[in-house]
Design an enzyme around this catalytic site. Structure first.
Site, mmCIF file in Angstrom:
data_model
loop_
_atom_site.group_PDB
_atom_site.id
_atom_site.type_symbol
_atom_site.label_atom_id
_atom_site.label_comp_id
_atom_site.label_asym_id
_atom_site.label_seq_id
_atom_site.Cartn_x
_atom_site.Cartn_y
_atom_site.Cartn_z
ATOM 1 N N LEU A 84 27.961 23.984 21.504
ATOM 2 C CA LEU A 84 29.261 23.673 21.208
ATOM 3 C C LEU A 84 30.277 24.135 22.262
ATOM 4 O O LEU A 84 30.825 22.847 22.678
ATOM 5 C CB LEU A 84 29.534 25.208 20.191
ATOM 6 C CG LEU A 84 31.022 24.598 19.658
ATOM 7 C CD1 LEU A 84 31.142 23.895 18.953
ATOM 8 C CD2 LEU A 84 31.126 26.001 18.391
ATOM 9 N N LYS A 85 30.263 24.708 23.039
ATOM 10 C CA LYS A 85 30.864 25.011 24.537
ATOM 11 C C LYS A 85 31.567 23.462 25.080
ATOM 12 O O LYS A 85 32.499 22.921 25.444
ATOM 13 C CB LYS A 85 30.789 25.711 25.128
ATOM 14 C CG LYS A 85 31.162 25.688 27.111
ATOM 15 C CD LYS A 85 30.248 26.862 27.611
ATOM 16 C CE LYS A 85 30.830 26.506 29.033
ATOM 17 N NZ LYS A 85 32.703 27.425 28.755
ATOM 18 N N GLY A 100 42.922 41.056 45.722
ATOM 19 C CA GLY A 100 41.560 41.726 46.153
ATOM 20 C C GLY A 100 41.087 39.943 45.972
ATOM 21 O O GLY A 100 40.342 39.660 47.975
ATOM 22 N N SER A 101 41.077 39.309 44.970
ATOM 23 C CA SER A 101 40.784 37.936 45.857
ATOM 24 C C SER A 101 41.197 37.037 45.652
ATOM 25 O O SER A 101 43.102 37.124 45.258
ATOM 26 C CB SER A 101 39.581 37.481 44.141
ATOM 27 O OG SER A 101 40.610 37.120 43.152
ATOM 28 N N ASP A 119 38.973 49.234 41.320
ATOM 29 C CA ASP A 119 39.748 48.344 39.870
ATOM 30 C C ASP A 119 39.235 48.749 38.863
ATOM 31 O O ASP A 119 37.949 49.239 38.995
ATOM 32 C CB ASP A 119 38.723 47.168 39.895
ATOM 33 C CG ASP A 119 39.651 46.842 41.564
ATOM 34 O OD1 ASP A 119 40.935 46.634 41.163
ATOM 35 O OD2 ASP A 119 39.172 45.073 41.650
ATOM 36 N N CYS A 163 47.654 40.097 39.470
ATOM 37 C CA CYS A 163 46.149 40.304 39.796
ATOM 38 C C CYS A 163 45.387 39.483 40.876
ATOM 39 O O CYS A 163 46.330 38.983 41.383
ATOM 40 C CB CYS A 163 45.674 40.219 38.543
ATOM 41 S SG CYS A 163 44.229 40.157 37.800
ATOM 42 N N HIS A 198 48.879 33.792 36.358
ATOM 43 C CA HIS A 198 48.114 33.054 35.460
ATOM 44 C C HIS A 198 48.472 31.203 35.296
ATOM 45 O O HIS A 198 47.767 30.868 34.528
ATOM 46 C CB HIS A 198 47.531 33.006 33.924
ATOM 47 C CG HIS A 198 47.281 34.708 33.524
ATOM 48 N ND1 HIS A 198 47.749 35.930 33.979
ATOM 49 C CD2 HIS A 198 45.525 35.870 33.681
ATOM 50 C CE1 HIS A 198 47.163 37.624 34.350
ATOM 51 N NE2 HIS A 198 45.878 37.019 34.517
ATOM 52 N N GLU A 231 37.173 38.571 48.281
ATOM 53 C CA GLU A 231 36.059 38.355 47.785
ATOM 54 C C GLU A 231 35.677 37.049 47.688
ATOM 55 O O GLU A 231 34.970 37.033 46.355
ATOM 56 C CB GLU A 231 36.357 39.270 46.778
ATOM 57 C CG GLU A 231 37.497 40.431 46.164
ATOM 58 C CD GLU A 231 37.323 40.576 45.303
ATOM 59 O OE1 GLU A 231 37.368 40.064 43.658
ATOM 60 O OE2 GLU A 231 38.531 41.758 45.073
HETATM 61 N N1 GLN Z 1 39.961 43.018 42.663
HETATM 62 C C1 GLN Z 1 39.709 41.833 41.616
HETATM 63 C C2 GLN Z 1 40.154 40.598 42.250
HETATM 64 O O1 GLN Z 1 41.030 40.466 42.918
HETATM 65 C C3 GLN Z 1 40.535 41.992 40.380
HETATM 66 C C4 GLN Z 1 40.498 41.739 39.323
HETATM 67 C C5 GLN Z 1 40.638 42.557 37.939
HETATM 68 O O2 GLN Z 1 41.224 42.899 37.455
HETATM 69 N N2 GLN Z 1 40.087 41.126 37.195
HETATM 70 O O3 GLN Z 1 39.460 39.183 41.991
HETATM 71 ZN ZN ZN Z 2 43.477 42.456 37.224
#
Ligand code: GLN
Ligand code: ZN
Length: 771
Positions: A17-18, A447-448, A614, A741, A709, A499
């Site tokens: 389905l995905k 981080g990432s 985190d 984030c 986002h 990361e």
């Molecule tokens: N250290 C993670 C990143 O930067 C944190 C991700 C998160 O908070 N969901 O991807």
């Molecule tokens: Zn986050």
């Protein structure tokens, strides 16, 4: 005695389905092709359940996107901004449906999607119904009836499943001031009654109405609404048998409401609220009625084999009081929250036969329900299936794979001082200021960095054996070095290594810790076409060796600036995994906490001076009932402190949180005592900071200054404005500058542009304040 199922996974055993939905959205398959895939999945699911011997098989548990959205369409709760998409032709219903779920941006249209939020305490996200004052409802979609007919033609009289009217209303949100959504019940109920009448006329005998709101703290008015709703339904369609399903918790103070409802059967979840069973069996009103009790003994939300002995004891208790005819055997909740089929886990290197023998996925759980029905009315102790089951349960109970005395001993030996940093924050802050020599308003990222196809390919090729470990590592090192150069050029103060070596922030650690296993196909729907494949924590957790030190030390050795060590916290690792059901969550979390603690200490030894742990999932672990919050928050905060407190006062501990409302747990966030918290705030325009200000949050904070986002690049002015807003409530010496984030879902060009603007804004503020 009857057996029943409450709902079955809907994405298909191969996530068909995905794939079909995503192809449809991309314009690669037609509406009919999508509907065909959906229809095949439904029919296969019904067949599977029939073959397993389930008596009451659900329909309308299927959904192309989300069952709460289906309910909104059923009752015509279509927000005004989508009305231009209603054209009365049924072939457009799908476009409207997906527009509500995902928004539209085409042909000059720009309509925002409806909000999405977690379904109770699961990891499933539903589309939040939107209500206005005096809202009218009218039947819009015929999905329920169509699915019932479809199954009937295949020779199965199903039990249609609907989100109950009260839970439906409570799951929504008022989009206007001046009313409470429960007031809409009188407008809503006639539509439910119309739908139910229709189902009855078509030959439905049983209907399942899900009212999991019965495990929440309800107001008197909400309790009354439940009683009145079901009294009206009963009056309108006396012949239709109504089953009300509760799940995810105990009934507690809602027990009276539940047993007094004018219905034919009540379902309770005894994997998460076993006390409801004894309470109902001791309730004279329920016992003297003719209502059936559906006992949810098979855990619908975990992957462990059912312990037949335990379940049969519960069923026997129920049978003793109610008689066999009034008892129904069932999974605790819909199996939507379980992966599909354990038989598909064929790779013994991934999942060893021994561990596999302790597990059951949705398909296997159906078998368990059916077997339990058979066994409950026999003398089961001599039954062969029963014995095989008990052998598996016993082998798990005593396995050396699971039980590591040294780990248990270490948890028992945790001392109060293990939760405490040496000095208090004010003192630590001074020491860190001297040691780290950071400027005012230090900048950092979470981080990432962007996970390009190239980086993903590297990891995939390593896994497939197409790339040697040496080659892989040198390529990752190149990525790290180039990201360090780039961060230095931009002028970021505390760098990250990016990361690049991580697939997922929980899976990465699960793969390095003992006590975890992974599945190949254990997908569970998270929202829409998105599925997750949670790691399985099966045994005592230990850290065989350092997990991140090599990468962090390499990164630090390649920059004169500070590079942050980057770890996932114990609560988040627990929260995003399938967990053990043979010990309290707290114990598992403390074991993980100790493993992370060792990693933190090793990072410090390797010369890492700033370490981030985190905990984005800390809030979503909150119990459904407020009365249980304090206990959870205590051990969750303790687990974090345990992981963080092993370092010297000069070492700076960061934490990070996102996607949550923190206002009501701000005290606990402060109690985590991280030196710095970076936190998502920009989408709410820093509203969140009010909570930190009101509380007088003592430590350093980096409120996210831009939403990661969206690919949109924020301007310097926008970021400056947010920073100025933050500065009104946070003392200058405590304020950090960072995005909301991690940046792994973004592309490089926008990341670079956004961070450049962020650094400019930080510099401007520094100059303004220092001038
Ligand atoms: N250290 C993670 C990143 O930067 C944190 C991700 C998160 O908070 N969901 O991807
Ligand atoms: Zn986050």
């Amino acid at each position: 005695m009857l057996s029943q199922n409450l709902g079955y996974p809907r994405v298909g055993s191969q996530r068909e389905l995905k794939k079909a939905c995503e192809q449809f959205w991309a314009g690669k398959i037609t509406r009919d092709e999508l509907q065909n895939v959906a229809r095949q999945i439904r029919h296969r699911n019904w067949e599977t359940q029939k073959n397993a011997g389930i008596d009451l098989i659900p329909s309308n548990d299927f959904s192309l996107y989300d069952h709460v959205l289906d309910s909104s369409l059923m009752v015509g709760a279509i927000p005004a901004r989508f009305h231009s998409l209603i054209d009365g032709k049924s072939n457009k219903e799908l476009e409207l449906y997906f527009a509500m779920a995902r928004g539209v941006q085409r042909d000059g249209l720009d309509i925002k999607a409806m909000e999405m939020t977690k379904w109770f305490d699961t990891n499933y996200h539903y589309i939040v119904p939107e209500f206005v004052k005096n809202q009218k409802f009218s039947r819009y979609s015929d999905k329920v009836a169509l699915e019932f007919e479809d199954a009937r033609q295949a020779g199965i009289i199903t039990k249609p499943v609907l989100v109950g009217p009260v839970t439906y209303l409570l799951s929504g949100k008022e989009k206007e001031e001046g009313f409470h959504r429960i007031e809409l019940l009188d407008n809503l109920l006639p539509v439910y009654i119309e739908v139910l009448k229709d189902l009855y006329a078509r030959g439905a005998q049983w209907v399942q109405l899900d009212e999991p709101c019965l495990v929440l703290d309800l107001t008197d008015r909400e309790k009354l609404a439940l009683q009145s709703a079901y009294a009206q339904i009963r009056e309108a369609i006396p012949g239709l048998k109504i089953l009300v399903a509760t799940y995810f918790g105990a009934l507690e103070d809602n027990l009276e409401t539940a047993v007094e409802m004018s219905i034919d059967a009540l379902h309770i979840d005894i994997t998460r609220g076993v006390e409801s069973l004894a309470a109902i069996l001791a309730n004279p009103g329920f016992v003297s009625s003719s209502k059936k009790l559906s006992v949810g003994v098979v855990d619908g939300r975990n992957i462990w084999k059912n312990d037949y002995k335990k379940s049969l004891d519960y069923l026997r208790e129920a049978i003793a009081v109610l008689g066999e005819k009034r008892v129904i055997v069932a999974p605790s909740s819909s199996l939507l929250h379980s992966p599909h089929d354990l038989d598909q886990e064929k790779n013994e290197n991934v999942l060893t036969p021994q561990i596999k023998n302790w597990m059951a996925f949705a398909k296997q759980k159906l078998g368990e329900v059916s077997t339990l029905k058979k066994l409950a009315i026999t003398n089961w102790t001599e039954d062969a299936t029963f014995k095989v089951n008990q052998e598996a349960i016993e082998s798990r109970r005593s396995s050396e794979l699971i039980h590591k005395p040294l780990v248990k001993k270490r948890v028992e030996g945790i001392k109060m001082s293990d939760f405490e940093r040496q000095a208090r924050f004010a003192e630590r802050q001074k020491l860190q200021l001297e040691k780290l020599k950071l400027p005012l308003f230090p900048s950092t990222t979470i981080g990432s960095f962007p996970q390009t196809d190239e980086v993903r390919q590297l990891r995939a090729n390593l896994k497939k054996g197409n790339l040697s470990v040496d080659e892989y590592e040198s390529r990752i090192k190149e990525e790290i070095v180039s990201s360090l150069r780039w961060q230095e050029e931009l002028g970021i103060d505390v760098l990250v290594h990016g990361e690049f070596e991580r697939n997922d922030m929980v899976e990465y650690f699960g793969e390095s810790l003992s006590g975890f296993v992974f599945t190949q196909n254990g997908w569970v729907q998270s929202y829409g076409s998105r599925c997750v494949k949670p790691p399985v924590i099966y045994g005592d957790v230990e850290r065989p060796e350092a997990m991140t030190v090599k990468w962090s030390a390499f990164a630090q050795a390649n920059s004169a600036k500070l590079v942050k060590g980057m770890l996932t916290g114990p609560v988040t690792i627990l929260q995003w995994s399938f967990v053990r059901d043979d010990q309290p969550r707290k114990d598992t979390t403390f074991q993980i906490g100790l493993a992370i603690r060792d990693e933190v200490i090793d990072l410090e030894k390797a010369g890492i001076k700033v370490i981030q742990i985190d905990e984005p999932a800390i809030r979503e672990g909150l119990p459904l009932r407020k009365s249980a919050w304090a206990d959870y928050l205590k051990w969750a905060v303790d687990a974090f402190r345990l992981s963080a407190a092993g370092v010297a006062d000069q070492t700076q501990i960061h934490t990070h949180m996102c996607y949550s409302e923190f206002n009501d747990i701000i005290g606990s966030i402060a109690a985590m005592d991280a030196d710095v918290i970076t936190i998502e705030t920009s989408r709410s325009q820093m509203e969140l900071l009010d909570a930190f200000a009101d509380f007088n949050y003592p430590n350093e904070i980096g409120p996210g200054v831009y939403d990661i986002h969206s690919p949109r690049v924020p301007t310097v002015e926008e970021i400056s404005q947010l920073l100025e807003k933050a500065l009104k409530v946070i003392p200058a010496m405590n304020l950090w500058v960072n995005p909301d984030c991690g940046l792994k879902t973004r592309k490089w060009p926008e990341t670079e542009a956004a961070l450049r603007n962020m650094i400019s804004a930080a510099k401007l503020l520094r100059e303004a304040v220092e001038a």
